[in-house]
Design a protein around this motif. Structure first.
Motif, short mmCIF file in Angstrom:
data_model
loop_
_atom_site.label_atom_id
_atom_site.label_comp_id
_atom_site.label_asym_id
_atom_site.label_seq_id
_atom_site.Cartn_x
_atom_site.Cartn_y
_atom_site.Cartn_z
N LEU A 54 -6.02 10.26 -16.82
CA LEU A 54 -7.25 9.74 -16.22
C LEU A 54 -7.04 8.33 -15.67
CD1 LEU A 54 -9.86 11.01 -18.84
CD2 LEU A 54 -9.39 11.97 -16.58
N ALA A 55 -6.28 7.51 -16.40
CA ALA A 55 -6.00 6.15 -15.93
C ALA A 55 -5.21 6.18 -14.63
CB ALA A 55 -5.24 5.38 -17.01
N GLY A 56 -4.24 7.08 -14.54
CA GLY A 56 -3.45 7.19 -13.32
C GLY A 56 -4.28 7.63 -12.13
N ALA A 57 -5.16 8.61 -12.33
CA ALA A 57 -6.02 9.08 -11.24
C ALA A 57 -6.94 7.96 -10.76
CB ALA A 57 -6.83 10.28 -11.69
N ALA A 58 -7.45 7.16 -11.70
CA ALA A 58 -8.31 6.04 -11.33
C ALA A 58 -7.54 4.99 -10.54
CB ALA A 58 -8.93 5.42 -12.59
N LEU A 59 -6.30 4.73 -10.94
CA LEU A 59 -5.46 3.76 -10.22
C LEU A 59 -5.19 4.23 -8.79
CD1 LEU A 59 -3.78 1.15 -10.32
CD2 LEU A 59 -1.85 2.54 -11.15
N PHE A 60 -4.94 5.53 -8.63
CA PHE A 60 -4.73 6.10 -7.30
C PHE A 60 -5.96 5.85 -6.42
CE2 PHE A 60 -5.38 9.56 -4.31
CZ PHE A 60 -4.14 9.65 -3.66
N CYS A 61 -7.14 6.11 -6.96
CA CYS A 61 -8.37 5.93 -6.19
C CYS A 61 -8.57 4.47 -5.80
CB CYS A 61 -9.57 6.43 -6.99
SG CYS A 61 -9.61 8.23 -7.24
N LEU A 62 -8.30 3.55 -6.72
CA LEU A 62 -8.46 2.13 -6.44
C LEU A 62 -7.51 1.68 -5.33
CD1 LEU A 62 -9.61 -0.68 -7.05
CD2 LEU A 62 -7.90 -0.90 -8.86
N ALA A 63 -6.25 2.06 -5.43
CA ALA A 63 -5.28 1.67 -4.40
C ALA A 63 -5.65 2.25 -3.05
CB ALA A 63 -3.88 2.14 -4.81
N THR A 64 -6.20 3.46 -3.03
CA THR A 64 -6.59 4.09 -1.77
C THR A 64 -7.73 3.32 -1.11
OG1 THR A 64 -5.94 6.24 -2.68
CG2 THR A 64 -7.30 6.25 -0.69
N VAL A 65 -8.69 2.86 -1.92
CA VAL A 65 -9.79 2.05 -1.38
C VAL A 65 -9.24 0.78 -0.74
CG1 VAL A 65 -11.79 0.65 -2.00
CG2 VAL A 65 -11.53 2.93 -2.97
N LEU A 66 -8.32 0.10 -1.41
CA LEU A 66 -7.76 -1.15 -0.88
C LEU A 66 -6.95 -0.92 0.38
CD1 LEU A 66 -6.66 -2.84 -4.25
CD2 LEU A 66 -8.69 -3.32 -2.86
N LEU A 67 -6.30 0.24 0.48
CA LEU A 67 -5.54 0.55 1.70
C LEU A 67 -6.45 0.64 2.93
CD1 LEU A 67 -3.04 3.20 0.30
CD2 LEU A 67 -2.38 1.17 1.61
N LEU A 68 -7.69 1.01 2.72
CA LEU A 68 -8.63 1.12 3.83
C LEU A 68 -9.00 -0.24 4.43
CD1 LEU A 68 -11.00 3.85 2.36
CD2 LEU A 68 -9.66 4.07 4.46
N PHE A 69 -8.82 -1.32 3.66
CA PHE A 69 -9.31 -2.62 4.11
C PHE A 69 -8.21 -3.63 4.43
CE2 PHE A 69 -12.81 -0.84 1.60
CZ PHE A 69 -13.85 -0.97 2.50
N THR A 70 -6.97 -3.32 4.07
CA THR A 70 -5.91 -4.30 4.31
C THR A 70 -5.53 -4.36 5.79
OG1 THR A 70 -3.71 -5.01 3.65
CG2 THR A 70 -4.03 -2.65 3.90
N ARG A 71 -5.18 -5.55 6.26
CA ARG A 71 -4.65 -5.73 7.61
C ARG A 71 -3.23 -6.26 7.57
NH1 ARG A 71 -8.38 -5.50 11.90
NH2 ARG A 71 -6.44 -5.57 13.11
N SER A 72 -2.64 -6.32 6.40
CA SER A 72 -1.30 -6.86 6.21
C SER A 72 -0.29 -5.73 6.04
CB SER A 72 -1.27 -7.77 4.97
OG SER A 72 0.05 -8.03 4.57
N THR A 73 0.80 -5.78 6.79
CA THR A 73 1.83 -4.76 6.66
C THR A 73 2.46 -4.78 5.28
OG1 THR A 73 2.36 -4.93 9.02
CG2 THR A 73 4.02 -3.93 7.61
N SER A 74 2.79 -5.96 4.79
CA SER A 74 3.41 -6.05 3.46
C SER A 74 2.45 -5.58 2.37
CB SER A 74 3.87 -7.48 3.18
OG SER A 74 2.78 -8.39 3.26
#
Length: 421
Positions: free
Chosen positions: A83-103
């Motif tokens: 469950l912790a891993g699935a939650a981490l996946f969801c969190l990282a996916t949300v942040l990917l939607l908003f980043t403008r940095s390649t790195s």
């Protein structure tokens, strides 16, 4: 305490389907955004090769994450870390939607992979918790067959989403599926490792457990065979956009259809493998299919200079289909050798698979050219290595079929009843 049975935990098919949904994170996060490489590169103002690097880094995250999840699920049970891993996946996916940095994009892909690999590690461990021997191999094949639906549909789905709604729709879809999987795991997946069987040794002692397995030929040989077989698939994934779109000139949706057609070979072969294991031992299937894998991959190499889709895609389909006949079998043999340390064994198998995939993917990405030659070599060379490893190392494996659990026939009856057979 006896092994958990489908009757005492939940219906077998329900468990396998939930595990397949959880294990689908990696193919979704790998394949769905391939057709959007150009759009994402423009959005991020990223240099050439950055998106290919984000794919290789994802494989690296899957490798390292599994080494972490293995001891966690042996110490704390299967469900909590999952469950912790699935939650981490969801969190990282949300942040990917908003980043403008390649790195930052590349770094978040690494974190996304750490969360995604939880379902893979837990899936293999749960199968080993419930089954042994041929029963485990057949159940593992069913799991892999369901998992391979991801590679079949995700490139086409990604192409449609990118064309109609833009590249961010791909990550919104990943987030939705991740949230669904989190809910399914929370509500439907039982805990298959009782407290009495959980490891109590210090966490750092897990490295000695890894070493014991790494020095065990019955574990290492099939694990490496499975790893190089899987690497052939990941070489295809890495080079597919370059070959189908760059060399053959297909559009985004056409690329998704071509990719899905090739990936469909995994589903067909997994189904065939499940039928073969009714009458044949797992080791027999591996011994028979590996030479065929090398031969078909060599045919692919011979036609790699073509610019005709049909000429290339037929041997490519059969090459990737061989992965479906080999990967689950190699994994099940390795997991049988790791019985009693299922979490650590599952983690090590996964880490080896994605570690080899990372290396092969990076090499193929660096060698991308105006032909399908890097793709063909990226399949043939791992296939040849897997064949040699098995040919010279399989003598160390027991030739006897492991005893099956007395509950397997009952679980098969349950599955048939729910399948309407």
């Amino acid at each position: 305490m006896n092994k958990a049975t489908p009757q005492s935990t939940s219906n077998t098919l329900t468990i396998v389907v939930v595990l397949a949904v959880l294990s689908i994170f990696p193919p979704l996060a790998t394949d769905m955004y391939l057709s959007a490489f150009g759009d994402i590169q423009t959005y991020l103002s990223a240099p050439d090769g950055a998106l290919e690097l984000s794919l290789s880094v994802f494989f690296l995250g899957l490798c390292m994450g599994q080494l972490l999840f293995g001891p966690l699920i042996d110490r704390f049970g299967r469900k909590g870390p999952l469950l912790a891993g699935a939650a981490l996946f969801c969190l990282a996916t949300v942040l990917l939607l908003f980043t403008r940095s390649t790195s930052m994009f590349i770094g978040l892909r690494f974190i996304q992979a750490l969360g995604a690999c939880g379902g893979m590690v837990v899936g293999r461990a749960v199968v080993t918790d419930l089954y042994e021997g041929t029963a485990a191999a057949r159940t593992m094949t069913l799991l892999v067959m369901l998992m391979t639906l991801g590679p079949v549909v995700s490139p086409l789905l990604g192409g449609i989403l990118v064309t109609q709604f833009g590249w961010k729709a791909v990550f919104v879809t990943m987030l939705a599926i991740g949230a669904l999987a989190l809910v399914l795991a929370l509500t439907l997946l039982p805990e298959t490792l009782p407290v009495s069987k959980r490891l109590r040794t210090p966490f750092l002692d897990v490295f000695s457990d890894y070493w014991k397995l790494l020095t065990s030929r019955p574990f290492v040989v099939p694990a490496l065979v499975s790893s190089f077989v899987q690497a052939a698939m990941f070489s295809f994934i890495t080079a597919s956009a370059s070959v189908f779109q760059g060399v053959l000139g297909l559009g985004k949706i056409e690329y998704g259809l071509a990719f899905g057609f090739v990936a469909l070979g995994l589903v067909v072969a997994s189904f065939v493998n499940n039928r073969l294991l009714v009458k044949l031992e797992v080791k027999t299937v591996v011994s028979a299919v590996l030479p065929l894998f090398v031969a078909i991959s060599f045919v692919l190499l011979l036609v790699s200079g073509t610019h005709q889709l049909l000429v290339l895609i037929i041997p490519l389909w059969f090459s990737i289909a061989m992965v479906g006949l080999l990967s689950a079998n190699g994994t099940s043999i390795a997991m049988e050798a790791a019985r009693g340390q299922s979490g650590v064994g599952s983690a090590l198998v996964g880490a080896m698979q994605f570690g080899v995939a990372f290396v092969c993917s990076a090499i193929v990405a660096a060698a991308i050219s105006s032909s399908a030659l890097p793709l063909a070599l990226g399949i043939l060379i791992p296939a040849a290595i897997a064949f040699l490893l098995w040919h010279f190392g399989s003598a160390s494996l027991t030739s006897e079929r492991p005893a099956e659990t007395p509950n397997f026939d009952q679980s098969q009856a349950t599955m048939k009843a729910h399948d309407g057979e």
